[in-house]
Each structure stands twice: as C-alpha cells, then as structure tokens.
Scaffold this motif. Structure first.
Motif, PDB file in Angstrom:
ATOM      1  N   GLN A 148       0.832  -1.528  -0.086  1.00  0.00           N
ATOM      2  CA  GLN A 148      -0.524   0.087   0.678  1.00  0.00           C
ATOM      3  C   GLN A 148       1.074   1.532   0.442  1.00  0.00           C
ATOM      4  OE1 GLN A 148      -3.269   0.006  -0.652  1.00  0.00           O
ATOM      5  NE2 GLN A 148      -2.442  -2.039  -1.174  1.00  0.00           N
ATOM      6  N   GLU A 149       2.059   0.713   0.384  1.00  0.00           N
ATOM      7  CA  GLU A 149       3.332   2.196  -0.238  1.00  0.00           C
ATOM      8  C   GLU A 149       3.591   2.058  -1.922  1.00  0.00           C
ATOM      9  OE1 GLU A 149       5.358  -1.307   0.884  1.00  0.00           O
ATOM     10  OE2 GLU A 149       3.684  -0.006   1.931  1.00  0.00           O
ATOM     11  N   PRO A 150       4.277   3.372  -1.640  1.00  0.00           N
ATOM     12  CA  PRO A 150       4.507   3.997  -3.225  1.00  0.00           C
ATOM     13  C   PRO A 150       5.629   2.695  -3.855  1.00  0.00           C
ATOM     14  CG  PRO A 150       4.829   5.671  -2.140  1.00  0.00           C
ATOM     15  CD  PRO A 150       4.194   4.749  -1.611  1.00  0.00           C
ATOM     16  N   LEU A 151       6.155   2.147  -4.449  1.00  0.00           N
ATOM     17  CA  LEU A 151       7.354   0.976  -5.015  1.00  0.00           C
ATOM     18  C   LEU A 151       8.425   1.767  -6.133  1.00  0.00           C
ATOM     19  CD1 LEU A 151       5.860  -2.566  -4.825  1.00  0.00           C
ATOM     20  CD2 LEU A 151       7.111  -1.813  -3.283  1.00  0.00           C
ATOM     21  N   TYR A 152       9.400   1.775  -5.826  1.00  0.00           N
ATOM     22  CA  TYR A 152      10.154   2.727  -7.128  1.00  0.00           C
ATOM     23  C   TYR A 152      11.182   1.476  -7.598  1.00  0.00           C
ATOM     24  CZ  TYR A 152       8.526   7.012  -4.716  1.00  0.00           C
ATOM     25  OH  TYR A 152       7.921   7.658  -4.493  1.00  0.00           O
ATOM     26  N   LEU A 153      11.803   1.934  -8.680  1.00  0.00           N
ATOM     27  CA  LEU A 153      13.325   1.329  -9.377  1.00  0.00           C
ATOM     28  C   LEU A 153      13.862   2.228 -10.411  1.00  0.00           C
ATOM     29  CD1 LEU A 153      14.780  -1.535  -9.531  1.00  0.00           C
ATOM     30  CD2 LEU A 153      13.061  -1.409 -12.041  1.00  0.00           C
ATOM     31  N   ARG A 154      15.336   1.912  -9.390  1.00  0.00           N
ATOM     32  CA  ARG A 154      15.983   3.411  -9.292  1.00  0.00           C
ATOM     33  C   ARG A 154      15.458   4.704  -9.576  1.00  0.00           C
ATOM     34  NH1 ARG A 154      21.248   0.834 -11.228  1.00  0.00           N
ATOM     35  NH2 ARG A 154      21.545   3.376 -12.760  1.00  0.00           N
ATOM     36  N   GLY A 155      14.287   5.243  -8.571  1.00  0.00           N
ATOM     37  CA  GLY A 155      14.240   6.009  -8.734  1.00  0.00           C
ATOM     38  C   GLY A 155      12.491   6.713  -9.400  1.00  0.00           C
TER      39      GLY A 155
ATOM     40  N   GLU B 216       1.094   0.900 -11.240  1.00  0.00           N
ATOM     41  CA  GLU B 216       0.143   0.165 -11.430  1.00  0.00           C
ATOM     42  C   GLU B 216       0.873  -0.969 -11.369  1.00  0.00           C
ATOM     43  OE1 GLU B 216      -3.409   2.414 -14.193  1.00  0.00           O
ATOM     44  OE2 GLU B 216      -1.515   1.265 -14.776  1.00  0.00           O
ATOM     45  N   ALA B 217       0.093  -2.043 -10.813  1.00  0.00           N
ATOM     46  CA  ALA B 217       0.563  -3.730 -10.348  1.00  0.00           C
ATOM     47  C   ALA B 217      -0.636  -4.392 -10.901  1.00  0.00           C
ATOM     48  CB  ALA B 217       1.271  -3.608  -9.295  1.00  0.00           C
ATOM     49  N   PHE B 218      -0.143  -4.788 -12.607  1.00  0.00           N
ATOM     50  CA  PHE B 218      -1.041  -6.426 -12.655  1.00  0.00           C
ATOM     51  C   PHE B 218      -0.599  -7.228 -12.765  1.00  0.00           C
ATOM     52  CE2 PHE B 218      -2.353  -2.131 -14.876  1.00  0.00           C
ATOM     53  CZ  PHE B 218      -3.372  -2.071 -15.127  1.00  0.00           C
TER      54      PHE B 218
ATOM     55  N   GLY C  61      -3.904   1.217  -2.365  1.00  0.00           N
ATOM     56  CA  GLY C  61      -5.165   2.106  -2.180  1.00  0.00           C
ATOM     57  C   GLY C  61      -5.949   1.734  -3.214  1.00  0.00           C
ATOM     58  N   ARG C  62      -5.336   1.257  -4.565  1.00  0.00           N
ATOM     59  CA  ARG C  62      -6.234   1.039  -5.688  1.00  0.00           C
ATOM     60  C   ARG C  62      -6.715   0.015  -6.511  1.00  0.00           C
ATOM     61  NH1 ARG C  62      -4.355   3.966  -9.659  1.00  0.00           N
ATOM     62  NH2 ARG C  62      -1.869   3.268  -9.649  1.00  0.00           N
ATOM     63  N   LEU C  63      -6.995  -0.280  -6.820  1.00  0.00           N
ATOM     64  CA  LEU C  63      -7.072  -2.452  -7.070  1.00  0.00           C
ATOM     65  C   LEU C  63      -6.779  -1.721  -9.130  1.00  0.00           C
ATOM     66  CD1 LEU C  63     -10.799  -2.817  -5.859  1.00  0.00           C
ATOM     67  CD2 LEU C  63      -8.659  -3.682  -4.949  1.00  0.00           C
TER      68      LEU C  63
END
Length: 197
Positions: free
Chosen positions: A117-124, A129-131, A151-153
């Motif tokens: 539920q917290e934002p993820l980052y990859l090299r900034g 979205e995550a499907f 917080g989203r689906l």
C-alpha cells in the motif's frame, strides 16, 4: 437502481447463451491455513450466481458461498499473507499457478492478491500500477487477477483468443458491473448516514 446483468452474464447474452441455464464455476486459488500456520495454496471452486440480475443480491450470494467455503477450508487473510516471512505477490502468483493444475472443471479463474500500500520505486522510477496475470488452465478461456496497490485495485485479464476473442466486450461489462455495485454501495452508505444523523 438499474438492475443489470453481471459482466459474465452480459458476455454470455452477447453470444446468445442464457445465463439461467449454466452452472458457471470459478476457481479461486487461496492460501489455506490450519490454526495460524500456512498450509500452502489450494483452490476453492465456487458457482457464480450469474443468473441473478440485482448486483447487491449477487454480491450477497457470493459472500455467503465464500463464507461457507472458508468455514470448511479456512484461507489466510490479506493481513496474514502480507506479514508472512518471504511473502511476495509474484511468489503467491507462482504458487497459485501450481494450484491451477488440479484439472478442476471451471470456466474462469479469479484471484485477489494483496499488494503493497506504499509506493514502490525502481532506480527512482515510481511504480504506478501493478497488474497480475493468471495462467490459463487447460480448457480455461479466461483468468482475472485483482491486485491492490496504493489503495487502488488493478485488474489484469488473461484470455485464450480462440475461446474469448472479444475480451474488450467482457472488459466493458466488468467495468459497468463494478461501477453499478460501487454506486449502490455509495447510495446505501449515504442513506445510513442520513438515518444516523
């Protein structure tokens, strides 16, 4: 409230199939538990009430049926899954894919994976979205994965083009059905708030 068919029923009617004549089954991979321990991934087989046109009643029937399944074969909740050591959404999808090899006769595979539920980052770069992607089983035409993130689906669909060549038709029905249920939930919440004030 406008009474409308579910996404599945709309899709079937568009292909001249009556939802009232089908026992439409979904396979739902779940992480099973015994007490507080994880017993691995299993699968619930659930008949969807695609014949029911009232979205609220459909929801209630599905809830009753999943409650009964959970009493017989308890599943770990989202909070337990996300606090387990070594848990990742991709690991859970992999385990779910292995559970689908059971060969059970189902029309649709549906899975819900709790994501961060917290934002993820990859090299900034921030992940927006995550499907998920549900592997298709033998003779299975459609898979639906819901991943919660920030917080989203996020809803991911996977289809066998030979069986479901017009996935956009199902997607439109899914969006409309979810919108109807959301509007009805909002309307009821407002009604309860007015009564309580």
């Amino acid at each position: 409230m406008c009474i409308r068919d579910s996404a599945v029923a709309r899709y079937l009617r568009a292909h001249h199939v009556s939802p009232s004549i089908l026992d439409f089954r979904v396979g739902v991979p779940v992480s099973l538990r015994h007490g507080e321990s994880n017993e691995g991934i299993g699968e619930w087989i659930l008949e969807l009430p695609i014949w029911e046109r009232d979205p609220v009643r459909r929801f209630q029937i599905v809830r009753e049926r999943t409650t009964a399944l959970n009493e017989a074969n308890p599943a770990l909740g989202a909070r337990s899954l996300t606090t387990m050591g070594g848990w990742t959404a991709s690991r859970l999808f992999g385990q779910a894919a292995r559970a689908l090899s059971s060969g059970a006769a189902v029309h649709l595979t549906v899975t819900n994976v709790p994501g961060p539920q917290e934002p993820l980052y990859l090299r900034g770069a921030r992940l927006l979205e995550a499907f998920g992607n549900v592997p298709l089983r033998r003779n299975g035409g459609l898979g639906l994965a819901v991943v919660s993130y920030e917080g989203r689906l996020c809803v991911g669909l996977n289809a066998d083009f030979d069986l479901v060549g017009d996935l956009e038709l199902f997607t439109e029905g899914l969006q409309e059905s979810f919108g109807e249920l959301t509007r009805e939930a909002t309307r009821r919440r407002r009604s309860i708030a007015l009564v309580g004030s």
